[in-house]
Design a protein around this motif. Structure first.
Motif, PDB file in Angstrom:
ATOM      1  N   GLU A   1       0.828  -1.207   0.000  1.00 24.89           N
ATOM      2  CA  GLU A   1       0.000   0.000   0.000  1.00 24.89           C
ATOM      3  C   GLU A   1       0.863   1.259   0.000  1.00 24.89           C
ATOM      4  O   GLU A   1       0.543   2.243  -0.662  1.00 24.89           O
ATOM      5  N   ARG A   2       1.974   1.215   0.732  1.00 20.11           N
ATOM      6  CA  ARG A   2       2.878   2.360   0.758  1.00 20.11           C
ATOM      7  C   ARG A   2       3.487   2.582  -0.622  1.00 20.11           C
ATOM      8  O   ARG A   2       3.581   3.712  -1.108  1.00 20.11           O
ATOM      9  N   LEU A   3       3.894   1.523  -1.305  1.00 18.22           N
ATOM     10  CA  LEU A   3       4.466   1.641  -2.643  1.00 18.22           C
ATOM     11  C   LEU A   3       3.452   2.168  -3.656  1.00 18.22           C
ATOM     12  O   LEU A   3       3.786   2.930  -4.549  1.00 18.22           O
ATOM     13  N   ARG A   4       2.225   1.733  -3.511  1.00 15.41           N
ATOM     14  CA  ARG A   4       1.169   2.165  -4.435  1.00 15.41           C
ATOM     15  C   ARG A   4       0.618   3.541  -4.107  1.00 15.41           C
ATOM     16  O   ARG A   4      -0.187   4.083  -4.862  1.00 15.41           O
ATOM     17  N   GLY A   5       1.013   4.099  -2.981  1.00 18.01           N
ATOM     18  CA  GLY A   5       0.514   5.416  -2.589  1.00 18.01           C
ATOM     19  C   GLY A   5      -0.829   5.363  -1.910  1.00 18.01           C
ATOM     20  O   GLY A   5      -1.593   6.318  -1.941  1.00 18.01           O
ATOM     21  N   LEU A   6      -1.153   4.236  -1.302  1.00 19.87           N
ATOM     22  CA  LEU A   6      -2.453   4.063  -0.636  1.00 19.87           C
ATOM     23  C   LEU A   6      -2.290   4.040   0.878  1.00 19.87           C
ATOM     24  O   LEU A   6      -2.988   3.313   1.573  1.00 19.87           O
ATOM     25  N   GLU A   7      -1.350   4.838   1.390  1.00 21.44           N
ATOM     26  CA  GLU A   7      -1.070   4.813   2.834  1.00 21.44           C
ATOM     27  C   GLU A   7      -2.297   5.178   3.660  1.00 21.44           C
ATOM     28  O   GLU A   7      -2.559   4.586   4.684  1.00 21.44           O
ATOM     29  N   GLY A   8      -3.040   6.171   3.239  1.00 19.59           N
ATOM     30  CA  GLY A   8      -4.183   6.628   4.013  1.00 19.59           C
ATOM     31  C   GLY A   8      -5.335   5.656   3.999  1.00 19.59           C
ATOM     32  O   GLY A   8      -6.252   5.758   4.800  1.00 19.59           O
ATOM     33  N   LEU A   9      -5.309   4.672   3.096  1.00 19.20           N
ATOM     34  CA  LEU A   9      -6.422   3.740   2.971  1.00 19.20           C
ATOM     35  C   LEU A   9      -6.590   2.894   4.224  1.00 19.20           C
ATOM     36  O   LEU A   9      -7.688   2.716   4.723  1.00 19.20           O
ATOM     37  N   SER A  10      -5.484   2.397   4.769  1.00 15.25           N
ATOM     38  CA  SER A  10      -5.600   1.530   5.942  1.00 15.25           C
ATOM     39  C   SER A  10      -6.083   2.319   7.164  1.00 15.25           C
ATOM     40  O   SER A  10      -6.843   1.802   7.974  1.00 15.25           O
ATOM     41  N   SER A  11      -5.651   3.581   7.297  1.00 13.01           N
ATOM     42  CA  SER A  11      -6.117   4.383   8.440  1.00 13.01           C
ATOM     43  C   SER A  11      -7.588   4.747   8.275  1.00 13.01           C
ATOM     44  O   SER A  11      -8.316   4.820   9.255  1.00 13.01           O
ATOM     45  N   SER A  12      -8.051   4.956   7.037  1.00 12.41           N
ATOM     46  CA  SER A  12      -9.469   5.263   6.841  1.00 12.41           C
ATOM     47  C   SER A  12     -10.335   4.047   7.104  1.00 12.41           C
ATOM     48  O   SER A  12     -11.471   4.167   7.530  1.00 12.41           O
ATOM     49  N   ARG A  13      -9.781   2.857   6.859  1.00 11.74           N
ATOM     50  CA  ARG A  13     -10.524   1.642   7.177  1.00 11.74           C
ATOM     51  C   ARG A  13     -10.746   1.535   8.677  1.00 11.74           C
ATOM     52  O   ARG A  13     -11.818   1.197   9.136  1.00 11.74           O
TER      53      ARG A  13
END
Length: 179
Positions: free
Chosen positions: A160-172
């Motif tokens: 997720e960090r490589l893909r730029g989706l870092e905020g996704l896990s915190s929003s979950r």
């Protein structure tokens, strides 16, 4: 007689400076024959060519039905206006085609109906497109080797960090804690 000779006075007659004749390079015999065949099969004076058919014939799109779909979807513009697949093209029209994240900008030089080879197709338009974006030299981010199994939580977070989706896990997490 003096007007027919060049300024050097060597007796050679100067060739007329016709723009089309001066810019056209002599193609090889096979290409010249293919161009002649394409022009013979093309529209006669006063006839027109559909835009979906033309972009297919000059190899900007793989199939004519994809050309029609692109026109209906608004991905084809002629002289700045969205057009339907049956729009009649004329020589000198500017065709803009959005395809696969890239915009092709071509000016119509010759109208043809039949699909032709790439060397002939290039002579039917002037390509004013910006250069394509460079391909990434590195492997795509987040590709796992086959057979490595299900990613662990740590692996998933790295992906997720490589893909730029870092905020996704915190929003979950925040969505799960809401009432």
């Amino acid at each position: 007689m003096a007007s027919e000779q060049d300024e050097g006075g060597n007796g050679r007659v100067a060739a007329p400076q016709d723009g089309a004749a001066a810019t056209a390079a002599a193609p090889d015999p096979k290409t010249a024959a293919a161009i002649a065949a394409a022009e013979a099969a093309g529209p006669q004076h006063g006839e027109s060519v559909r835009v979906d058919s033309w972009i297919w014939a000059v190899r900007l799109i793989k199939t004519r039905s994809l050309g029609a779909t692109a026109c209906r979807g608004g991905h084809v513009r002629v002289n700045g206006e969205r057009v339907k697949p049956a729009y009649s093209l004329r020589v000198g029209d500017e065709v803009r085609l959005r395809q696969e994240g890239r915009e092709r900008i071509v000016v119509v030089k010759r109208l043809i109906r039949k699909r032709v080879g790439a060397p002939v197709a290039v002579q039917c338009y002037v390509d004013n497109s910006p250069p394509p974006p460079p391909r990434e030299a590195v492997a795509p981010a987040g590709v796992r080797d086959r057979g490595t199994g299900r990613p662990t939580k740590r692996d998933r977070r790295e992906l997720e960090r490589l893909r730029g989706l870092e905020g996704l896990s915190s929003s979950r997490r925040s969505a799960e804690t809401r009432p």
